[in-house]
Design a protein around this motif. Structure first.
Motif, PDB file in Angstrom:
ATOM      1  N   LYS A 239       0.833  -1.217   0.000  1.00  0.00           N
ATOM      2  CA  LYS A 239       0.000   0.000   0.000  1.00  0.00           C
ATOM      3  C   LYS A 239       0.865   1.264   0.000  1.00  0.00           C
ATOM      4  O   LYS A 239       0.597   2.205  -0.752  1.00  0.00           O
ATOM      5  N   LEU A 240       1.891   1.282   0.846  1.00  0.00           N
ATOM      6  CA  LEU A 240       2.779   2.444   0.882  1.00  0.00           C
ATOM      7  C   LEU A 240       3.501   2.629  -0.446  1.00  0.00           C
ATOM      8  O   LEU A 240       3.587   3.738  -0.980  1.00  0.00           O
ATOM      9  N   GLY A 241       4.024   1.521  -0.966  1.00  0.00           N
ATOM     10  CA  GLY A 241       4.739   1.601  -2.227  1.00  0.00           C
ATOM     11  C   GLY A 241       3.852   2.014  -3.377  1.00  0.00           C
ATOM     12  O   GLY A 241       4.240   2.822  -4.223  1.00  0.00           O
ATOM     13  N   GLY A 242       2.623   1.453  -3.412  1.00  0.00           N
ATOM     14  CA  GLY A 242       1.691   1.830  -4.463  1.00  0.00           C
ATOM     15  C   GLY A 242       1.324   3.295  -4.411  1.00  0.00           C
ATOM     16  O   GLY A 242       1.289   3.991  -5.433  1.00  0.00           O
ATOM     17  N   GLY A 243       1.067   3.796  -3.184  1.00  0.00           N
ATOM     18  CA  GLY A 243       0.740   5.214  -3.023  1.00  0.00           C
ATOM     19  C   GLY A 243       1.903   6.110  -3.391  1.00  0.00           C
ATOM     20  O   GLY A 243       1.740   7.114  -4.109  1.00  0.00           O
ATOM     21  N   LEU A 244       3.084   5.745  -2.907  1.00  0.00           N
ATOM     22  CA  LEU A 244       4.273   6.549  -3.210  1.00  0.00           C
ATOM     23  C   LEU A 244       4.591   6.539  -4.701  1.00  0.00           C
ATOM     24  O   LEU A 244       4.902   7.578  -5.290  1.00  0.00           O
ATOM     25  N   GLY A 245       4.508   5.345  -5.307  1.00  0.00           N
ATOM     26  CA  GLY A 245       4.813   5.229  -6.725  1.00  0.00           C
ATOM     27  C   GLY A 245       3.883   6.076  -7.583  1.00  0.00           C
ATOM     28  O   GLY A 245       4.326   6.793  -8.487  1.00  0.00           O
ATOM     29  N   THR A 246       2.580   6.002  -7.273  1.00  0.00           N
ATOM     30  CA  THR A 246       1.600   6.798  -8.025  1.00  0.00           C
ATOM     31  C   THR A 246       1.822   8.284  -7.814  1.00  0.00           C
ATOM     32  O   THR A 246       1.772   9.092  -8.764  1.00  0.00           O
ATOM     33  N   ALA A 247       2.084   8.669  -6.552  1.00  0.00           N
ATOM     34  CA  ALA A 247       2.310  10.089  -6.241  1.00  0.00           C
ATOM     35  C   ALA A 247       3.568  10.606  -6.927  1.00  0.00           C
ATOM     36  O   ALA A 247       3.568  11.703  -7.520  1.00  0.00           O
ATOM     37  N   ILE A 248       4.641   9.826  -6.861  1.00  0.00           N
ATOM     38  CA  ILE A 248       5.897  10.250  -7.494  1.00  0.00           C
ATOM     39  C   ILE A 248       5.722  10.415  -8.990  1.00  0.00           C
ATOM     40  O   ILE A 248       6.220  11.380  -9.590  1.00  0.00           O
ATOM     41  N   SER A 249       4.989   9.480  -9.601  1.00  0.00           N
ATOM     42  CA  SER A 249       4.732   9.579 -11.043  1.00  0.00           C
ATOM     43  C   SER A 249       4.003  10.879 -11.382  1.00  0.00           C
ATOM     44  O   SER A 249       4.372  11.584 -12.323  1.00  0.00           O
ATOM     45  N   GLY A 250       2.949  11.179 -10.612  1.00  0.00           N
ATOM     46  CA  GLY A 250       2.192  12.409 -10.854  1.00  0.00           C
ATOM     47  C   GLY A 250       3.022  13.660 -10.628  1.00  0.00           C
ATOM     48  O   GLY A 250       2.963  14.616 -11.425  1.00  0.00           O
ATOM     49  N   TRP A 251       3.811  13.676  -9.548  1.00  0.00           N
ATOM     50  CA  TRP A 251       4.656  14.837  -9.259  1.00  0.00           C
ATOM     51  C   TRP A 251       5.688  15.074 -10.359  1.00  0.00           C
ATOM     52  O   TRP A 251       5.919  16.212 -10.782  1.00  0.00           O
ATOM     53  N   LEU A 252       6.310  13.980 -10.820  1.00  0.00           N
ATOM     54  CA  LEU A 252       7.328  14.118 -11.860  1.00  0.00           C
ATOM     55  C   LEU A 252       6.722  14.647 -13.156  1.00  0.00           C
ATOM     56  O   LEU A 252       7.322  15.493 -13.836  1.00  0.00           O
ATOM     57  N   LEU A 253       5.540  14.157 -13.500  1.00  0.00           N
ATOM     58  CA  LEU A 253       4.874  14.649 -14.709  1.00  0.00           C
ATOM     59  C   LEU A 253       4.538  16.131 -14.586  1.00  0.00           C
ATOM     60  O   LEU A 253       4.732  16.912 -15.532  1.00  0.00           O
ATOM     61  N   GLU A 254       4.046  16.516 -13.415  1.00  0.00           N
ATOM     62  CA  GLU A 254       3.673  17.914 -13.216  1.00  0.00           C
ATOM     63  C   GLU A 254       4.893  18.837 -13.212  1.00  0.00           C
ATOM     64  O   GLU A 254       4.912  19.873 -13.892  1.00  0.00           O
TER      65      GLU A 254
END
Length: 276
Positions: free
Chosen positions: A198-213
């Motif tokens: 759960k932590l990894g999934g949340g972090l991975g999704t968040a990091i992906s969104g932040w990097l794109l932005e």
């Protein structure tokens, strides 16, 4: 329809796995140890038991890195669209990952038996996987999609043993807690390993969104800015590769450390560890 087929196949495989497992008798498992009938503990006690086991913490970190790696793979769609300019390559790369992985999973049990343990098999798989990922980067800079597919398949095949034996490693870590603390936390440990997912999934999704932005990505643009292109290259070839490398090293360390630590606690545990 495809989801139903996968669900049925998963049910069949899991049923066969369960029926194929043979547990050691309690008498043999607890040979030379005092019997402890007090197995009751509170939620706080369970948390203390889990986090006092350094291998559990390492398992959580391993799952976190794995999920970050998965998130980076999912960003591959943007890589196909804006760097390779062909989004139809994404499912092809997905097959290049999944087919070798399935084959590796099918032969992992026989390889574990042949190599008399998981450690050497995992180490070899990690070497193959790491070399494969490195060659994907080389192929990308050469501009060869065909070579990228081949080396992606090689890297995925090397991942197979880890995917197949992680639950066995969790079981050994749970047994380590029992041998050192004389408390059974099998169910709790298996449930709480999802914390890393759960932590990894949340972090991975968040990091992906932040990097794109932060890189200036805009879905309205046919051609993305250079900052976005560089970010996609970094994620696909370096961040994804490094996340996978460190999760492999953690997993390898867990299995070997559990085996090494067992010797000071129980001869029966050594017998178990020798089969890992």
């Amino acid at each position: 329809a495809a989801a139903i087929i996968y669900a049925i196949l998963g049910l069949i495989v899991n049923t066969i796995s369960v029926l194929s497992v043979k547990e050691l008798p309690e008498e043999e498992l607890n040979d030379g140890m005092e019997k402890n009938d007090d197995e009751k503990y509170t939620l706080i006690d369970a948390a203390k038991l889990l986090f006092s086991n350094k291998y559990y913490v390492m398992i959580c970190a391993t799952y976190i890195l794995q999920q970050i790696y998965v998130a980076m793979i999912n960003m591959g769609l943007y890589y196909m669209m804006y760097i390779l300019f062909n989004k139809e390559l994404y499912p092809i790369f997905s097959w290049a990952i999944n087919i070798p992985l399935i084959i590796a999973l099918l032969i992992t049990p026989s390889l574990v038996a042949k190599w008399k343990g998981m450690y050497k098999l995992n180490l070899t798989g990690y070497v193959v996987g790491t070399i494969g990922r490195a060659l994907v980067v080389v192929a990308a800079y050469l501009g060869s999609v065909e070579l990228m597919l081949v080396f992606t398949a090689v890297a995925a095949f090397g991942t197979g043993p880890w995917q197949g034996d992680m639950n066995a490693v969790i079981a050994e870590c749970s047994e380590y807690t029992y041998l050192t603390k004389k408390k059974r936390v099998d169910g709790t440990m298996y449930s709480c390993t999802s914390l890393g997912v759960k932590l990894g999934g949340g972090l991975g999704t968040a990091i992906s969104g932040w990097l794109l932005e932060f890189s200036g990505f805009s879905e309205k643009l046919t051609i993305q800015p250079d900052s976005c292109i560089q970010m996609l290259v970094f994620c696909k070839h370096f961040l994804e590769k490094n996340a996978k490398y460190f999760w492999r090293m953690l997993h390898l360390q867990i299995g070997e450390s559990c085996k090494a630590s067992a010797g000071s606690y129980s001869a029966s545990y050594i017998a178990i560890a020798d089969h890992i």
